[in-house]
Design a protein around this motif. Structure first.
Motif, short mmCIF file in Angstrom:
data_model
loop_
_atom_site.label_atom_id
_atom_site.label_comp_id
_atom_site.label_asym_id
_atom_site.label_seq_id
_atom_site.Cartn_x
_atom_site.Cartn_y
_atom_site.Cartn_z
N TYR A 1 0.60 0.78 0.68
CA TYR A 1 2.04 2.28 0.71
C TYR A 1 0.69 3.00 0.00
O TYR A 1 -0.46 2.71 -0.24
N LEU A 2 1.26 4.33 0.15
CA LEU A 2 0.35 5.49 -0.05
C LEU A 2 1.13 6.49 -0.47
O LEU A 2 2.70 6.51 -0.56
N THR A 3 0.57 7.64 -1.40
CA THR A 3 1.41 8.66 -1.67
C THR A 3 0.45 10.12 -1.61
O THR A 3 -1.00 9.27 -2.13
N GLN A 4 0.75 11.06 -1.43
CA GLN A 4 -0.59 12.43 -1.60
C GLN A 4 -0.79 12.52 -3.16
O GLN A 4 1.24 12.53 -4.24
N ASP A 5 -1.96 12.87 -3.52
CA ASP A 5 -2.15 13.65 -5.19
C ASP A 5 -1.57 14.68 -5.74
O ASP A 5 -1.18 15.23 -4.83
N ILE A 6 -1.43 15.43 -6.74
CA ILE A 6 -0.95 16.31 -6.65
C ILE A 6 -1.98 17.34 -6.71
O ILE A 6 -1.20 18.17 -6.41
N THR A 7 -3.26 17.26 -5.68
CA THR A 7 -3.92 18.08 -5.61
C THR A 7 -3.94 18.46 -3.99
O THR A 7 -4.14 19.96 -3.56
N GLY A 8 -2.66 17.32 -2.97
CA GLY A 8 -2.65 17.82 -2.22
C GLY A 8 -3.28 17.33 -1.10
O GLY A 8 -2.98 17.27 0.50
#
Length: 477
Positions: A393-400
């Motif tokens: 699973y992956l998700t982009q962090d808030i920094t982009g």
């Protein structure tokens, strides 16, 4: 003889130490990828459902238990960027099946949006939003129910967040929509006059957008193309727009998001042979499955029968198309699915993924991650190689620019959250792990055979010393 025996023991020890050092180094890398922190206890068959990044540098993994007395109960775990757990909480609704719809980050904490189905089948399904505060504790839970009337039974098929701030939520019942405010009050009811089936609802400013498929008749059993319709918060109709309505094409809108300047719509389309392309509404379920970001592609999509295309459209509140993109089977070996949309990200708000393998149950599979800019142009693309026994699973962090990975090894109870400051670092790390996994797995086999190897080593030493003693006697004779 004694000298030879000592030499043999020293050589044997040096080899054992060198091999152990190599294996320890390999295990350190692999355990850093799979072994959880000591405080992160695996409980009752944890099964992750979704991973999101939060606005303060943390990440949330939400899932449910599959074993023991807690089977069916949902949980969330909060991690920092070092992969250490900082909070854990179980939650449920008594005598009710709780199904996750989405996770919605907030300024402090986040919200868990769910569809609730009572075990007593005489009761209607309804929506629930579990609030989690900035200390990662469960706060108030809001329930969203529609008592129904002559047109609305209030028995929802889907329940979704209608904006990015948690001000509005929507219960969807085929083509009927009940729009709620954040406190559970009914803000608006919209009928199904224009659509066979509504898939999603988004609110931007004072515009409510319904996204789904068109209707052929008042029965609403068939559809051909994607359709969206806009209303005011007061309930007055504003406009409707058909998308991907070419002859010989069947299409459906599957998701609607409120962005910073309007709406972002994503859907699927496929070529059809039967006349003008009218399809039964059950066909939408196949398109929904096709949009699953974890769906594996075995071989090129262009070889599949009725392979679908992904289309993305940006609409202004007035209904004008400002940007669009289409990913077709003919132009792409693998057609991606939408993994994440973060309208706050300045660099890459949209993340697309595709999972692909050479065959079923392959030892390795690939994950291609594509990020777009605000005009839907592909800004970056990377491909990771993952071991076949690992769920990813992956998700982009808030920094982009950075990413959180969540890896679980099937049947081992091993799982780990990793944070990378760039996708390039993530690719390099996973390529290293791919190479070292063979050594690590071989080491695991060797560890099981250590007693036998020790006995074999000492037997070899005795044999060597016995042979040396025999040769010495022969020389004396």
């Amino acid at each position: 003889m004694l000298k030879r025996l000592l030499q043999f023991i020293v050589i044997y020890a040096v080899i054992a130490i060198a091999v152990s050092a190599v294996f320890l180094g390999v295990d350190k890398v692999c355990s850093g990828t799979y072994a959880p922190d000591a405080a992160d206890v695996f409980k009752d068959g944890e099964t992750p459902l979704e991973l999101i990044s939060l606005r303060d540098g943390h990440a949330c993994v939400l899932g449910y238990y599959t074993e023991g007395a807690n089977a069916g109960t949902m949980y969330y775990k909060i991690y920092d960027t070092d992969g250490k757990p900082v909070a854990r909480q179980d939650f449920y609704v008594a005598d009710t099946q709780v199904k996750l719809s989405s996770l919605l980050p907030a300024e402090e904490g986040f919200r868990i949006v769910c569809l609730c189905t009572p075990w007593d089948q005489t009761q209607n399904t309804y929506g629930a939003v579990f609030g989690v505060d900035g200390r990662w504790q469960l706060a108030e839970t809001a329930f969203f129910k529609d008592g129904g009337n002559e047109e609305y039974s209030g028995n929802f098929d889907r329940f979704t967040a209608a904006d990015n701030t948690g001000e509005y939520y929507a219960g969807i019942e085929d083509g009927n929509v009940t729009l709620f405010d954040k406190n559970g009050g009914i803000a608006l009811r919209l009928p199904h006059d224009l659509m066979s089936r509504v898939e999603d609802v988004a609110v931007f400013g004072d515009t409510v957008l319904l996204a789904g498929v068109d209707t052929e008749s008042i029965l609403g059993n068939n559809f051909r193309y994607a359709l969206c319709a806009a209303y005011s918060l007061g309930g007055s109709f504003r406009w409707q727009k058909a998308l991907m309505d070419n002859d010989g094409t069947c299409s459906a809108l599957l998701r609607a998001e409120a962005g910073d300047d309007g709406f972002l719509l994503t859907g699927r389309s496929m070529a059809v042979d039967n006349g003008d392309g009218w399809q039964n509404v059950s066909k939408v379920d196949e398109l929904i499955d096709d949009d699953d970001p974890y769906r594996f592609h075995i071989g090129p999509d262009s070889e599949s029968v009725n392979a679908s295309s992904l289309f993305i459209v940006k609409l202004s509140p007035a209904g004008d198309v400002t940007d669009s993109a289409v990913y077709t089977a003919e132009g792409n070996e693998y057609v991606p699915a939408v993994m994440q949309y973060d309208y706050l990200s300045e660099s890459s708000p949209l993340v697309l993924t595709t999972y692909h393998a050479d065959k079923e149950r392959a030892k390795l599979y690939g994950v291609t991650v594509l990020r777009t800019d605000r005009s839907l142009n592909i800004a970056a693309a990377h491909t990771l190689t993952i071991s076949g026994d690992t769920k990813f699973y992956l998700t982009q962090d808030i920094t982009g620019s950075g990413f959180y990975f969540y890896l679980t090894r099937s049947g081992t109870g091993q799982y780990k959250l990793l944070h990378f400051t760039s996708m390039s670092d993530a690719v390099n790390h996973m390529e290293t792990v791919k190479k070292l996994r063979r050594v690590s797995d071989y080491n695991a086999v060797l560890r099981q055979k250590v007693p036998a190897l020790i006995v074999l080593g000492f037997t070899a030493m005795l044999c060597v010393s016995g042979a040396a003693r025999y040769r010495g006697r022969q020389k004396k004779k």
